[in-house]
Design an enzyme around this catalytic site. Structure first.
Site, PDB file in Angstrom:
ATOM      1  CG  ASP A 174       6.391  -3.739   9.904  1.00 46.66           C
ATOM      2  OD1 ASP A 174       7.131  -4.063   8.831  1.00 46.66           O
ATOM      3  OD2 ASP A 174       5.896  -2.579  10.066  1.00 46.66           O
ATOM      4  CB  THR A 192      -2.292   7.157  -2.604  1.00 44.84           C
ATOM      5  OG1 THR A 192      -1.673   5.959  -2.664  1.00 44.84           O
ATOM      6  CG2 THR A 192      -1.519   8.386  -3.211  1.00 44.84           C
ATOM      7  CG  ASP A 206       2.578  -3.310   9.043  1.00 46.92           C
ATOM      8  OD1 ASP A 206       2.759  -2.424   8.313  1.00 46.92           O
ATOM      9  OD2 ASP A 206       2.937  -4.306   8.794  1.00 46.92           O
ATOM     10  NE  ARG A 260      -2.549  -0.195   3.745  1.00 46.45           N
ATOM     11  CZ  ARG A 260      -3.165   0.090   4.542  1.00 46.45           C
ATOM     12  NH1 ARG A 260      -4.610   0.181   4.421  1.00 46.45           N
ATOM     13  NH2 ARG A 260      -2.885   0.585   5.764  1.00 46.45           N
TER      14      ARG A 260
HETATM   15  C1  PRP Z   1      -1.186  -5.041   4.411  1.00 43.36           C
HETATM   16  C2  PRP Z   1      -2.075  -6.303   4.576  1.00 43.36           C
HETATM   17  C3  PRP Z   1      -2.846  -6.235   3.255  1.00 43.36           C
HETATM   18  C4  PRP Z   1      -3.147  -4.719   3.099  1.00 43.36           C
HETATM   19  C5  PRP Z   1      -4.464  -4.487   3.519  1.00 43.36           C
HETATM   20  O1  PRP Z   1      -0.093  -5.000   3.636  1.00 43.36           O
HETATM   21  O2  PRP Z   1      -1.247  -7.389   4.520  1.00 43.36           O
HETATM   22  O3  PRP Z   1      -2.252  -6.616   2.243  1.00 43.36           O
HETATM   23  O4  PRP Z   1      -2.391  -4.117   4.082  1.00 43.36           O
HETATM   24  O5  PRP Z   1      -4.832  -3.047   3.160  1.00 43.36           O
HETATM   25  P1  PRP Z   1      -5.935  -2.593   2.395  1.00 43.36           P
HETATM   26  O6  PRP Z   1      -7.321  -3.626   2.228  1.00 43.36           O
HETATM   27  O7  PRP Z   1      -6.093  -1.228   2.771  1.00 43.36           O
HETATM   28  O8  PRP Z   1      -5.308  -2.618   1.089  1.00 43.36           O
HETATM   29  P2  PRP Z   1       0.924  -4.071   3.254  1.00 43.36           P
HETATM   30  O9  PRP Z   1       0.601  -3.243   2.286  1.00 43.36           O
HETATM   31  O10 PRP Z   1       1.131  -3.308   4.670  1.00 43.36           O
HETATM   32  O11 PRP Z   1       2.122  -4.765   2.911  1.00 43.36           O
HETATM   33  P3  PRP Z   1       2.773  -5.970   3.642  1.00 43.36           P
HETATM   34  O12 PRP Z   1       2.214  -7.009   3.819  1.00 43.36           O
HETATM   35  O13 PRP Z   1       4.255  -6.267   2.827  1.00 43.36           O
HETATM   36  O14 PRP Z   1       3.499  -5.371   4.946  1.00 43.36           O
HETATM   37  N1  URA Z   2      -2.378  -3.513   7.162  1.00 39.60           N
HETATM   38  C1  URA Z   2      -2.030  -3.915   8.236  1.00 39.60           C
HETATM   39  O1  URA Z   2      -1.061  -4.910   8.407  1.00 39.60           O
HETATM   40  N2  URA Z   2      -2.827  -3.592   9.349  1.00 39.60           N
HETATM   41  C2  URA Z   2      -3.899  -2.801   9.385  1.00 39.60           C
HETATM   42  O2  URA Z   2      -4.353  -2.240  10.294  1.00 39.60           O
HETATM   43  C3  URA Z   2      -4.080  -2.184   7.850  1.00 39.60           C
HETATM   44  C4  URA Z   2      -3.342  -2.885   7.115  1.00 39.60           C
END
Ligand code: PRP
Ligand code: URA
Length: 212
Positions: free
Chosen positions: A206, A111, A203, A107
């Site tokens: 993380d 944005t 997160d 994400r």
């Molecule tokens: C997180 C999560 C989803 C997304 C959800 O991933 O694992 O993929 O956010 O958010 P959304 O419904 O608003 O799209 P992130 O983009 O943080 O990436 P990561 O898994 O690499 O930490």
């Molecule tokens: N992605 C995450 O990992 N946590 C949240 O709360 C939203 C998006």
């Protein structure tokens, strides 16, 4: 939140118990990863209630009998990177030989728009039952883009499993893809102004990989 025919929210005491520990900020990486796997395994049983079976002949010590099995080659697991990776072992506990495809999404922190950076799927995915997995459904942008990517590659039978969802994300995916069953372990209250789920767990990527 409005009810959707394609959204299934779990109301299982064991899931509630495990999610309570998962959310706790004192829960460390190892336990977090194990809990994600355990919750995923429980969810897999439920989300596969209607999976297709094929008859097989089995010889017991006493006689030959017709039994029913899931053809494991018909199942594919597709985690949305990164956090979805944490759910793969949980599905593999049930379907150990299921092939795994990967879709990379992050994400944009400004944005909140998802960006696809990777997509590698098993051959013949268009004929398989695809279990798309991501622990977090926040705005719904990532899963909607992942579903579009899978559909573009011919997938017809897809189901999505997530552990924590915000009502905003559930509404977005349920309305954009009324044909896709969405399995949610726990529905949370809302998103905050940064797109994080409340009360949430922070997160997921993380916490799974120890990156912060
Ligand atoms: C997180 C999560 C989803 C997304 C959800 O991933 O694992 O993929 O956010 O958010 P959304 O419904 O608003 O799209 P992130 O983009 O943080 O990436 P990561 O898994 O690499 O930490
Ligand atoms: N992605 C995450 O990992 N946590 C949240 O709360 C939203 C998006």
């Amino acid at each position: 939140m409005k009810q959707y025919d394609n959204v299934f929210i779990f109301d299982h005491p064991l899931i509630k118990h495990k999610v309570a520990i998962l959310r706790d900020k004192r829960t460390g990486m190892k336990e977090f990863r194990e809990l994600i796997e355990e919750i995923t395994t429980i969810m897999t049983y439920e989300s596969m209630r209607d999976v297709s079976l094929v008859p097989v002949q089995v010889e017991t010590p006493l006689e030959v009998t017709t039994q029913y099995k899931v053809p494991e080659e018909s199942i594919a697991i597709v985690p949305i990177l990164r956090a979805g990776l944490g759910m793969v072992n949980g599905v593999h506990k049930v379907f150990p030989t299921a092939k795994v495809g990967h879709i990379g999404m992050y994400r944009d922190e400004e944005t909140l728009e998802p960006q696809e950076y990777y997509c590698k799927l098993p051959d013949g995915i268009e004929h398989k039952t695809v279990l798309l997995v991501d622990p977090m459904l926040a705005t719904g942008g990532s899963v909607c883009d992942a579903l579009a990517a899978l559909k573009k590659r011919g997938c017809k039978n897809i189901r999505f499993m997530c552990i924590i969802a915000a009502p905003e994300g559930v509404q977005k995916v349920a309305e954009a893809y009324p044909d896709i069953p969405v399995y949610v372990s726990t529905l949370d209250r809302q998103l905050n102004e940064h797109g994080y789920i409340l009360p949430g767990l922070g997160d997921a990527g993380d916490r799974l990989f120890g990156t912060k």
